[in-house]
Motif scaffolding. Structure first.
Motif, PDB file in Angstrom:
ATOM      1  N   ILE A 117       0.847  -1.197   0.000  1.00 47.20           N
ATOM      2  CA  ILE A 117       0.000   0.000   0.000  1.00 47.20           C
ATOM      3  C   ILE A 117       0.882   1.245   0.000  1.00 47.20           C
ATOM      4  CG2 ILE A 117      -1.684   1.348   1.312  1.00 47.20           C
ATOM      5  CD1 ILE A 117      -2.920  -1.126   0.088  1.00 47.20           C
ATOM      6  N   LEU A 118       1.909   1.248   0.801  1.00 50.37           N
ATOM      7  CA  LEU A 118       2.826   2.388   0.867  1.00 50.37           C
ATOM      8  C   LEU A 118       3.527   2.584  -0.482  1.00 50.37           C
ATOM      9  CD1 LEU A 118       4.171   4.625   2.489  1.00 50.37           C
ATOM     10  CD2 LEU A 118       5.888   2.955   3.211  1.00 50.37           C
ATOM     11  N   ALA A 119       3.916   1.504  -1.119  1.00 48.68           N
ATOM     12  CA  ALA A 119       4.572   1.600  -2.430  1.00 48.68           C
ATOM     13  C   ALA A 119       3.632   2.209  -3.469  1.00 48.68           C
ATOM     14  CB  ALA A 119       5.054   0.224  -2.883  1.00 48.68           C
ATOM     15  N   ILE A 120       2.372   1.835  -3.444  1.00 52.31           N
ATOM     16  CA  ILE A 120       1.392   2.394  -4.381  1.00 52.31           C
ATOM     17  C   ILE A 120       1.197   3.885  -4.127  1.00 52.31           C
ATOM     18  CG2 ILE A 120      -1.058   2.377  -5.038  1.00 52.31           C
ATOM     19  CD1 ILE A 120      -0.947  -0.703  -4.582  1.00 52.31           C
ATOM     20  N   VAL A 121       1.081   4.267  -2.868  1.00 50.12           N
ATOM     21  CA  VAL A 121       0.906   5.689  -2.520  1.00 50.12           C
ATOM     22  C   VAL A 121       2.119   6.494  -2.964  1.00 50.12           C
ATOM     23  CG1 VAL A 121       0.749   7.303  -0.577  1.00 50.12           C
ATOM     24  CG2 VAL A 121      -0.709   5.275  -0.637  1.00 50.12           C
ATOM     25  N   VAL A 122       3.306   5.984  -2.723  1.00 51.46           N
ATOM     26  CA  VAL A 122       4.535   6.681  -3.127  1.00 51.46           C
ATOM     27  C   VAL A 122       4.594   6.797  -4.656  1.00 51.46           C
ATOM     28  CG1 VAL A 122       7.059   6.494  -3.206  1.00 51.46           C
ATOM     29  CG2 VAL A 122       5.838   6.135  -1.057  1.00 51.46           C
ATOM     30  N   ALA A 123       4.209   5.753  -5.374  1.00 50.59           N
ATOM     31  CA  ALA A 123       4.226   5.790  -6.842  1.00 50.59           C
ATOM     32  C   ALA A 123       3.251   6.837  -7.376  1.00 50.59           C
ATOM     33  CB  ALA A 123       3.890   4.415  -7.407  1.00 50.59           C
ATOM     34  N   VAL A 124       2.066   6.913  -6.801  1.00 47.12           N
ATOM     35  CA  VAL A 124       1.085   7.912  -7.240  1.00 47.12           C
ATOM     36  C   VAL A 124       1.588   9.320  -6.956  1.00 47.12           C
ATOM     37  CG1 VAL A 124      -1.231   8.838  -6.765  1.00 47.12           C
ATOM     38  CG2 VAL A 124      -0.907   6.383  -7.094  1.00 47.12           C
ATOM     39  N   LEU A 125       2.189   9.527  -5.793  1.00 49.68           N
ATOM     40  CA  LEU A 125       2.737  10.842  -5.453  1.00 49.68           C
ATOM     41  C   LEU A 125       3.902  11.210  -6.376  1.00 49.68           C
ATOM     42  CD1 LEU A 125       2.595  10.747  -1.551  1.00 49.68           C
ATOM     43  CD2 LEU A 125       1.122  12.056  -3.116  1.00 49.68           C
ATOM     44  N   ALA A 126       4.737  10.249  -6.702  1.00 47.22           N
ATOM     45  CA  ALA A 126       5.869  10.511  -7.614  1.00 47.22           C
ATOM     46  C   ALA A 126       5.368  10.867  -9.013  1.00 47.22           C
ATOM     47  CB  ALA A 126       6.796   9.298  -7.667  1.00 47.22           C
TER      48      ALA A 126
END
Length: 157
Positions: free
Chosen positions: A13-22
């Motif tokens: 979940i954290l990886a997905i959130v970071v990818a969307v923010l990036a």
């Protein structure tokens, strides 16, 4: 929802959130080079008299319009600039009414995806030939966004 989070794990979940923010940061911060976007846009289509809004041609990555107007070129581009200045999330990238070409950046509401709208005016016997090309920078299809933008702008011209 909690079972989905447990199944995926907090790391995923954290990886997905970071990818969307990036992705969002990249889209909003990617430089817009006027030498790339504020360029000649005429595709050679014949210009005809009549309402410009009726002559919008949707394309896969945006929309185009070519029309004739009775006003001189600087007047037409000044009017277009005034319309663009009132459009939400739109800013001038390059050009002036006197130069005959102006390019604006219009951004989507949620992610800030940029669209580039170039207006070019040249003198003709009838007054002015106006070409506008509104196109997206990212993605494969614009879902009619640029045609809708041109419809709104040209309805005010």
């Amino acid at each position: 929802m909690i079972s989905v989070v447990k199944a995926m794990g907090y790391g995923a979940i954290l990886a997905i959130v970071v990818a969307v923010l990036a992705l969002s940061a990249f889209v909003r911060l990617a430089p817009s080079d006027p030498a790339v976007w504020n360029i000649a846009i005429s595709d050679g289509s014949p210009a005809v008299a009549g309402r410009c809004v009726d002559q919008i041609r949707p394309q896969r990555n945006g929309a185009r319009v070519t029309c004739l107007l009775p006003d001189p070129p600087a007047t037409v581009l000044s009017k277009l600039a005034a319309i663009a200045a009132t459009a939400a999330r739109t800013s001038l990238l390059a050009g002036t009414p006197d130069s005959g070409r102006m390019t604006w950046i219009g951004r989507s509401r949620l992610m800030g995806f940029p669209d580039y709208i170039t207006g070019e005016v040249v003198p003709v016997a009838e007054g002015s030939r106006l070409d506008i090309f509104a196109r997206q920078r990212f993605g494969g299809a614009d879902w009619g966004v640029n045609a809708a933008r041109l419809t709104a702008w040209l309805a005010q011209l």
